[in-house]
Scaffold this motif. Sequence first.
Motif, PDB file in Angstrom:
ATOM      1  N   LYS A   1       0.835  -1.212   0.000  1.00 46.02           N
ATOM      2  CA  LYS A   1       0.000   0.000   0.000  1.00 46.02           C
ATOM      3  C   LYS A   1       0.865   1.257   0.000  1.00 46.02           C
ATOM      4  O   LYS A   1       0.569   2.219  -0.698  1.00 46.02           O
ATOM      5  CB  LYS A   1      -0.929   0.012   1.216  1.00 46.02           C
ATOM      6  N   ASP A   2       1.946   1.234   0.769  1.00 48.06           N
ATOM      7  CA  ASP A   2       2.847   2.385   0.852  1.00 48.06           C
ATOM      8  C   ASP A   2       3.613   2.617  -0.448  1.00 48.06           C
ATOM      9  O   ASP A   2       4.134   3.699  -0.676  1.00 48.06           O
ATOM     10  CB  ASP A   2       3.847   2.206   1.991  1.00 48.06           C
ATOM     11  N   ASN A   3       3.691   1.594  -1.300  1.00 46.83           N
ATOM     12  CA  ASN A   3       4.454   1.694  -2.540  1.00 46.83           C
ATOM     13  C   ASN A   3       3.586   1.628  -3.791  1.00 46.83           C
ATOM     14  O   ASN A   3       4.002   1.103  -4.821  1.00 46.83           O
ATOM     15  CB  ASN A   3       5.528   0.599  -2.577  1.00 46.83           C
ATOM     16  N   GLY A   4       2.380   2.150  -3.699  1.00 44.39           N
ATOM     17  CA  GLY A   4       1.565   2.317  -4.892  1.00 44.39           C
ATOM     18  C   GLY A   4       0.320   1.462  -5.003  1.00 44.39           C
ATOM     19  O   GLY A   4      -0.543   1.763  -5.802  1.00 44.39           O
ATOM     20  N   PHE A   5       0.207   0.407  -4.238  1.00 42.07           N
ATOM     21  CA  PHE A   5      -0.999  -0.426  -4.288  1.00 42.07           C
ATOM     22  C   PHE A   5      -2.002   0.073  -3.241  1.00 42.07           C
ATOM     23  O   PHE A   5      -2.484  -0.676  -2.411  1.00 42.07           O
ATOM     24  CB  PHE A   5      -0.654  -1.897  -4.035  1.00 42.07           C
ATOM     25  N   ASP A   6      -2.307   1.373  -3.321  1.00 41.98           N
ATOM     26  CA  ASP A   6      -3.167   2.005  -2.333  1.00 41.98           C
ATOM     27  C   ASP A   6      -4.589   2.234  -2.829  1.00 41.98           C
ATOM     28  O   ASP A   6      -5.413   2.814  -2.140  1.00 41.98           O
ATOM     29  CB  ASP A   6      -2.567   3.325  -1.881  1.00 41.98           C
ATOM     30  N   GLY A   7      -4.882   1.792  -4.046  1.00 44.33           N
ATOM     31  CA  GLY A   7      -6.226   1.927  -4.591  1.00 44.33           C
ATOM     32  C   GLY A   7      -6.508   3.268  -5.233  1.00 44.33           C
ATOM     33  O   GLY A   7      -7.601   3.484  -5.734  1.00 44.33           O
ATOM     34  N   LYS A   8      -5.550   4.178  -5.240  1.00 45.75           N
ATOM     35  CA  LYS A   8      -5.786   5.502  -5.823  1.00 45.75           C
ATOM     36  C   LYS A   8      -5.688   5.478  -7.344  1.00 45.75           C
ATOM     37  O   LYS A   8      -6.555   5.998  -8.023  1.00 45.75           O
ATOM     38  CB  LYS A   8      -4.805   6.517  -5.240  1.00 45.75           C
ATOM     39  N   LYS A   9      -4.634   4.893  -7.878  1.00 43.94           N
ATOM     40  CA  LYS A   9      -4.453   4.855  -9.340  1.00 43.94           C
ATOM     41  C   LYS A   9      -4.492   3.436  -9.878  1.00 43.94           C
ATOM     42  O   LYS A   9      -4.350   3.222 -11.071  1.00 43.94           O
ATOM     43  CB  LYS A   9      -3.121   5.501  -9.713  1.00 43.94           C
ATOM     44  N   GLY A  10      -4.649   2.482  -9.033  1.00 48.87           N
ATOM     45  CA  GLY A  10      -4.660   1.085  -9.452  1.00 48.87           C
ATOM     46  C   GLY A  10      -5.265   0.236  -8.357  1.00 48.87           C
ATOM     47  O   GLY A  10      -6.028   0.732  -7.526  1.00 48.87           O
ATOM     48  N   PRO A  11      -4.910  -1.050  -8.333  1.00 46.86           N
ATOM     49  CA  PRO A  11      -5.503  -1.937  -7.324  1.00 46.86           C
ATOM     50  C   PRO A  11      -5.022  -1.620  -5.912  1.00 46.86           C
ATOM     51  O   PRO A  11      -3.967  -1.023  -5.720  1.00 46.86           O
ATOM     52  CB  PRO A  11      -5.029  -3.326  -7.762  1.00 46.86           C
TER      53      PRO A  11
ATOM     54  N   MET B   1      -6.165 -10.195  -2.468  1.00 47.95           N
ATOM     55  CA  MET B   1      -5.365 -10.058  -3.684  1.00 47.95           C
ATOM     56  C   MET B   1      -4.624 -11.365  -4.007  1.00 47.95           C
ATOM     57  O   MET B   1      -4.540 -11.748  -5.168  1.00 47.95           O
ATOM     58  CB  MET B   1      -4.364  -8.922  -3.485  1.00 47.95           C
ATOM     59  N   CYS B   2      -4.113 -12.038  -3.003  1.00 46.45           N
ATOM     60  CA  CYS B   2      -3.407 -13.304  -3.212  1.00 46.45           C
ATOM     61  C   CYS B   2      -4.234 -14.514  -2.779  1.00 46.45           C
ATOM     62  O   CYS B   2      -4.241 -15.534  -3.450  1.00 46.45           O
ATOM     63  CB  CYS B   2      -2.089 -13.314  -2.432  1.00 46.45           C
ATOM     64  N   HIS B   3      -4.922 -14.392  -1.666  1.00 47.77           N
ATOM     65  CA  HIS B   3      -5.579 -15.551  -1.060  1.00 47.77           C
ATOM     66  C   HIS B   3      -6.890 -15.944  -1.727  1.00 47.77           C
ATOM     67  O   HIS B   3      -7.247 -17.123  -1.711  1.00 47.77           O
ATOM     68  CB  HIS B   3      -5.800 -15.298   0.434  1.00 47.77           C
ATOM     69  N   ARG B   4      -7.639 -15.009  -2.263  1.00 46.78           N
ATOM     70  CA  ARG B   4      -8.897 -15.291  -2.958  1.00 46.78           C
ATOM     71  C   ARG B   4      -9.851 -16.142  -2.126  1.00 46.78           C
ATOM     72  O   ARG B   4     -10.473 -17.086  -2.609  1.00 46.78           O
ATOM     73  CB  ARG B   4      -8.642 -15.980  -4.294  1.00 46.78           C
ATOM     74  N   GLY B   5      -9.943 -15.824  -0.837  1.00 49.48           N
ATOM     75  CA  GLY B   5     -10.876 -16.521   0.033  1.00 49.48           C
ATOM     76  C   GLY B   5     -10.385 -17.854   0.553  1.00 49.48           C
ATOM     77  O   GLY B   5     -11.153 -18.615   1.127  1.00 49.48           O
ATOM     78  N   LYS B   6      -9.095 -18.136   0.395  1.00 51.07           N
ATOM     79  CA  LYS B   6      -8.527 -19.404   0.858  1.00 51.07           C
ATOM     80  C   LYS B   6      -7.357 -19.111   1.794  1.00 51.07           C
ATOM     81  O   LYS B   6      -6.591 -18.178   1.571  1.00 51.07           O
ATOM     82  CB  LYS B   6      -8.023 -20.232  -0.313  1.00 51.07           C
TER      83      LYS B   6
END
Length: 117
Positions: A82-92, A98-103
């Motif tokens: 999240k601190d390096n760009g995966f914060d939902g502002k410009k992308g996911p 994201m990895c676990h998909r409910g498992k």
Amino acid sequence: MRRISTVLVLVLAVLFTGSVVQSQSVAKFVTKEEKIREEMITISRELGVTCAECHNVQNFRDDSKKNFKVSKEHMRLTQMLKDNGFDGKKGPMATCYMCHRGKLVPDYKEPVKAKAH
């Protein structure tokens, strides 16, 4: 005294409008523990597990379970993303899902290296 007046305003708002209007004064009543509980519920849904998977339900702060330690590391990893760009502002946004998909254990497996002859 201020708390009583805030509660009184909320009660009057409910009586006159029929509903509670979200305001900053209402948000102040949400404690840190309640926010943590909400986050934990979200995480448990993203992993498809119950609280008992990682926590000793008699003492939620107990870190003796292996999954408790693993989940703390994964939470740090998610925060780093999240601190390096995966914060939902410009992308996911980085989440457990994201990895676990409910498992509990993600399906992803690394490719097997070619055997050397």
